[in-house]
Design a protein around this motif. Structure first.
Motif, mmCIF file in Angstrom:
data_model
loop_
_atom_site.group_PDB
_atom_site.id
_atom_site.type_symbol
_atom_site.label_atom_id
_atom_site.label_comp_id
_atom_site.label_asym_id
_atom_site.label_seq_id
_atom_site.Cartn_x
_atom_site.Cartn_y
_atom_site.Cartn_z
ATOM 1 N N LYS A 14 88.293 48.327 36.430
ATOM 2 C CA LYS A 14 87.098 47.963 36.097
ATOM 3 C C LYS A 14 86.105 47.270 36.345
ATOM 4 O O LYS A 14 85.131 47.498 37.058
ATOM 5 N N GLU A 15 87.085 46.039 36.402
ATOM 6 C CA GLU A 15 86.232 44.480 36.597
ATOM 7 C C GLU A 15 85.951 44.866 38.342
ATOM 8 O O GLU A 15 84.525 44.000 39.204
ATOM 9 N N VAL A 16 86.902 45.038 38.977
ATOM 10 C CA VAL A 16 87.061 45.798 40.772
ATOM 11 C C VAL A 16 86.345 46.809 40.586
ATOM 12 O O VAL A 16 85.000 46.520 41.857
ATOM 13 N N LYS A 17 85.564 47.243 40.130
ATOM 14 C CA LYS A 17 84.693 48.741 40.745
ATOM 15 C C LYS A 17 82.800 48.225 40.354
ATOM 16 O O LYS A 17 82.616 48.196 40.878
ATOM 17 N N LEU A 18 83.395 47.330 38.936
ATOM 18 C CA LEU A 18 81.654 47.362 38.729
ATOM 19 C C LEU A 18 81.230 45.514 40.159
ATOM 20 O O LEU A 18 80.354 45.513 40.410
ATOM 21 N N ARG A 19 82.494 45.118 40.451
ATOM 22 C CA ARG A 19 82.226 43.996 41.429
ATOM 23 C C ARG A 19 81.577 44.445 42.908
ATOM 24 O O ARG A 19 80.832 43.774 43.580
ATOM 25 N N ILE A 20 82.014 45.873 42.959
ATOM 26 C CA ILE A 20 81.502 46.639 43.904
ATOM 27 C C ILE A 20 80.958 46.602 44.523
ATOM 28 O O ILE A 20 79.724 46.976 45.349
ATOM 29 N N VAL A 21 80.498 48.167 42.825
ATOM 30 C CA VAL A 21 79.433 47.879 43.384
ATOM 31 C C VAL A 21 78.214 47.146 42.909
ATOM 32 O O VAL A 21 77.186 47.696 43.616
ATOM 33 N N ALA A 22 77.869 46.562 42.308
ATOM 34 C CA ALA A 22 77.424 45.155 41.989
ATOM 35 C C ALA A 22 77.160 45.142 43.796
ATOM 36 O O ALA A 22 75.460 44.221 44.287
ATOM 37 N N GLU A 23 78.408 44.549 44.623
ATOM 38 C CA GLU A 23 77.708 44.395 45.980
ATOM 39 C C GLU A 23 76.967 45.457 46.223
ATOM 40 O O GLU A 23 75.934 45.442 47.088
ATOM 41 N N GLU B 233 73.303 44.843 48.138
ATOM 42 C CA GLU B 233 73.056 44.885 49.541
ATOM 43 C C GLU B 233 71.977 46.254 49.948
ATOM 44 O O GLU B 233 72.970 47.093 50.286
ATOM 45 N N SER B 234 70.608 46.455 49.853
ATOM 46 C CA SER B 234 70.549 47.519 49.763
ATOM 47 C C SER B 234 69.961 47.926 51.110
ATOM 48 O O SER B 234 69.926 47.226 52.305
ATOM 49 N N GLY B 235 70.129 49.589 50.745
ATOM 50 C CA GLY B 235 70.518 50.144 52.108
ATOM 51 C C GLY B 235 71.606 50.156 52.923
ATOM 52 O O GLY B 235 71.970 50.909 54.012
ATOM 53 N N TYR C 133 69.669 46.036 39.593
ATOM 54 C CA TYR C 133 70.236 45.318 40.493
ATOM 55 C C TYR C 133 71.981 45.086 39.780
ATOM 56 O O TYR C 133 71.893 45.660 38.176
ATOM 57 N N ALA C 134 71.824 44.083 39.791
ATOM 58 C CA ALA C 134 73.141 43.518 39.354
ATOM 59 C C ALA C 134 73.265 42.305 38.981
ATOM 60 O O ALA C 134 72.431 40.963 39.181
ATOM 61 N N LYS C 135 73.622 41.762 38.047
ATOM 62 C CA LYS C 135 73.838 40.150 37.459
ATOM 63 C C LYS C 135 75.076 39.868 37.150
ATOM 64 O O LYS C 135 75.817 39.877 36.814
#
Length: 77
Positions: A12-21, A25-27, A68-70
């Protein structure tokens, strides 16, 4: 990520990091997916799960709109 041969499993941590990235990076969702070796549809599904609150972890927090991600350092906790 755990590579079991045919199917890779992401924590889940890796998934969230990828989602946040991808959100930062809009678009560039396709670029982010390609960089991590996953399909765009997989990334969109993870983003949907994150917005619904189904991907929770201690290292990344998404706002309720998923816009957005924090990043939250584990050492700050």
């Amino acid at each position: 990520m755990v590579d079991t041969g045919r199917r890779r499993r992401f924590s889940k941590e890796v998934k969230l990091r990828i989602v946040a990235e991808s959100l930062l990076e809009s678009g560039l969702c396709a670029t982010t997916a390609r960089r991590h070796g996953i399909s765009r549809s997989q990334l969109y599904e993870w983003r949907k799960l994150a917005r619904a609150g189904k991907l929770r972890a201690g290292s990344v927090c998404l706002n309720s709109s998923g816009r957005y991600a924090k990043w939250i350092s584990a050492s700050m906790g």
